[in-house]
Design a protein around this motif. Structure first.
Motif, PDB file in Angstrom:
ATOM      1  N   GLU A  84       0.596  -1.164  -0.193  1.00 58.11           N
ATOM      2  CA  GLU A  84      -0.071  -0.069  -0.063  1.00 58.11           C
ATOM      3  C   GLU A  84       0.827   1.273  -0.006  1.00 58.11           C
ATOM      4  OE1 GLU A  84      -3.188  -0.089  -0.596  1.00 58.11           O
ATOM      5  OE2 GLU A  84      -3.164  -2.200  -0.761  1.00 58.11           O
ATOM      6  N   ASP A  85       2.213   0.879   0.573  1.00 57.60           N
ATOM      7  CA  ASP A  85       2.948   2.413   0.702  1.00 57.60           C
ATOM      8  C   ASP A  85       4.107   2.181  -0.180  1.00 57.60           C
ATOM      9  OD1 ASP A  85       3.337   5.098   1.521  1.00 57.60           O
ATOM     10  OD2 ASP A  85       4.828   3.981   3.026  1.00 57.60           O
ATOM     11  N   ARG A  86       4.240   1.458  -1.266  1.00 55.67           N
ATOM     12  CA  ARG A  86       5.447   1.101  -2.177  1.00 55.67           C
ATOM     13  C   ARG A  86       5.782   2.321  -2.998  1.00 55.67           C
ATOM     14  NH1 ARG A  86       0.861  -0.945  -4.626  1.00 55.67           N
ATOM     15  NH2 ARG A  86       1.018  -1.111  -6.843  1.00 55.67           N
ATOM     16  N   PRO A  87       6.851   2.381  -3.187  1.00 57.38           N
ATOM     17  CA  PRO A  87       7.592   3.595  -4.065  1.00 57.38           C
ATOM     18  C   PRO A  87       6.884   3.651  -5.490  1.00 57.38           C
ATOM     19  CG  PRO A  87       9.280   2.621  -3.027  1.00 57.38           C
ATOM     20  CD  PRO A  87       8.088   1.603  -2.927  1.00 57.38           C
ATOM     21  N   LYS A  88       6.758   4.882  -5.994  1.00 53.08           N
ATOM     22  CA  LYS A  88       6.157   4.833  -7.369  1.00 53.08           C
ATOM     23  C   LYS A  88       6.852   4.012  -8.473  1.00 53.08           C
ATOM     24  CE  LYS A  88       5.270   8.285 -10.939  1.00 53.08           C
ATOM     25  NZ  LYS A  88       5.596   9.689 -11.326  1.00 53.08           N
ATOM     26  N   TYR A  93       5.676  -0.419 -12.304  1.00 52.40           N
ATOM     27  CA  TYR A  93       6.256  -1.571 -12.887  1.00 52.40           C
ATOM     28  C   TYR A  93       5.096  -2.473 -13.239  1.00 52.40           C
ATOM     29  CZ  TYR A  93       9.658  -5.116 -13.526  1.00 52.40           C
ATOM     30  OH  TYR A  93      10.547  -6.296 -14.035  1.00 52.40           O
ATOM     31  N   THR A  94       5.232  -2.905 -14.432  1.00 51.99           N
ATOM     32  CA  THR A  94       4.359  -3.983 -15.022  1.00 51.99           C
ATOM     33  C   THR A  94       5.062  -5.024 -15.405  1.00 51.99           C
ATOM     34  OG1 THR A  94       4.525  -3.576 -17.016  1.00 51.99           O
ATOM     35  CG2 THR A  94       2.784  -1.994 -16.040  1.00 51.99           C
ATOM     36  N   THR A  95       4.128  -6.352 -15.340  1.00 52.25           N
ATOM     37  CA  THR A  95       4.786  -7.627 -15.889  1.00 52.25           C
ATOM     38  C   THR A  95       4.799  -7.929 -17.575  1.00 52.25           C
ATOM     39  OG1 THR A  95       2.665  -8.716 -15.830  1.00 52.25           O
ATOM     40  CG2 THR A  95       3.909  -8.857 -13.809  1.00 52.25           C
ATOM     41  N   ASP A  96       4.518  -6.749 -18.145  1.00 50.92           N
ATOM     42  CA  ASP A  96       4.520  -6.848 -19.472  1.00 50.92           C
ATOM     43  C   ASP A  96       5.776  -7.310 -20.032  1.00 50.92           C
ATOM     44  OD1 ASP A  96       1.952  -5.979 -19.465  1.00 50.92           O
ATOM     45  OD2 ASP A  96       2.287  -3.960 -20.021  1.00 50.92           O
ATOM     46  N   ASP A  97       6.973  -6.668 -19.523  1.00 53.30           N
ATOM     47  CA  ASP A  97       8.169  -7.014 -20.013  1.00 53.30           C
ATOM     48  C   ASP A  97       8.898  -7.490 -19.047  1.00 53.30           C
ATOM     49  OD1 ASP A  97       7.984  -6.718 -22.759  1.00 53.30           O
ATOM     50  OD2 ASP A  97       7.775  -4.299 -22.485  1.00 53.30           O
ATOM     51  N   CYS A  98       8.541  -7.854 -17.844  1.00 55.96           N
ATOM     52  CA  CYS A  98       9.332  -8.195 -16.715  1.00 55.96           C
ATOM     53  C   CYS A  98      10.191  -9.333 -17.068  1.00 55.96           C
ATOM     54  CB  CYS A  98       8.453  -8.519 -15.228  1.00 55.96           C
ATOM     55  SG  CYS A  98       7.621 -10.155 -15.519  1.00 55.96           S
ATOM     56  N   GLU A  99      11.015  -9.903 -15.935  1.00 58.62           N
ATOM     57  CA  GLU A  99      12.056 -11.046 -16.467  1.00 58.62           C
ATOM     58  C   GLU A  99      11.621 -12.317 -15.780  1.00 58.62           C
ATOM     59  OE1 GLU A  99      15.211  -9.253 -13.403  1.00 58.62           O
ATOM     60  OE2 GLU A  99      13.605  -7.902 -14.337  1.00 58.62           O
ATOM     61  N   TYR A 100      10.364 -12.560 -15.516  1.00 57.69           N
ATOM     62  CA  TYR A 100       9.726 -13.780 -15.208  1.00 57.69           C
ATOM     63  C   TYR A 100      10.273 -14.912 -16.085  1.00 57.69           C
ATOM     64  CZ  TYR A 100       6.281 -17.491 -14.477  1.00 57.69           C
ATOM     65  OH  TYR A 100       5.755 -18.692 -14.681  1.00 57.69           O
TER      66      TYR A 100
END
Length: 148
Positions: A84-88, A93-100
């Motif tokens: 709830e208080d995470r940085p901008k 950040y999205t999972t669209d191009d994440c390194e999963y």
């Protein structure tokens, strides 16, 4: 957190990719650095990796300093303990191009100062040899005085 490996394309409607991940994005950060051009630049990079828990990589001609370390809010189940208080930067950040499903390969990857120095020797002109100072000049040279 599921231990099942799921392809992005196999996610069902409403499922979140993060539910299948070990929070790779929360275990390091990487900052772009200037492309090294001379011996001093490579020497600085050697200094970075001598401090441990970091590496240097090149991806699409951009050099990065990667600093390893889990986010202090990462929970044992890989969720965010500060959601709830995470940085901008985390919010955007999205999972669209994440390194999963990224294979973790880069154009160049350096983990040790020796690797960096070896690369520098391969791409830079030879270092100029420093002239040795005469014994007389060395004998009169003094260490700096530090006043406290």
């Amino acid at each position: 957190m599921s231990t099942v490996t799921v392809k992005r394309s196999d996610l069902k409607a409403g499922e979140v990719l993060c539910s299948y991940c070990t929070a790779r994005c929360c275990r390091y950060f990487a900052l772009p650095i200037e492309t090294p051009e001379n011996w001093e630049d490579f020497d600085h990079m050697r200094w970075y990796v001598m401090h441990g828990h970091c590496s240097i990589f090149v991806d699409e001609d951009t050099w990065f300093l990667m600093v390893y370390g889990d986010c202090k809010y990462l929970l044992p189940d890989y969720r965010c303990g500060n959601y709830e208080d995470r940085p901008k930067i985390c919010r955007s950040y999205t999972t669209d191009d994440c390194e999963y499903d990224n294979d973790g390969t880069y154009d160049r990857f350096f983990e040790t100062p020796e690797q960096i120095w070896e690369y520098a020797h391969a791409v830079l002109p030879p270092k100029k040899k420093k002239r040795k100072k005469s014994q007389a000049a060395t004998a009169t040279q003094k260490l700096p005085v530090v006043h406290i």
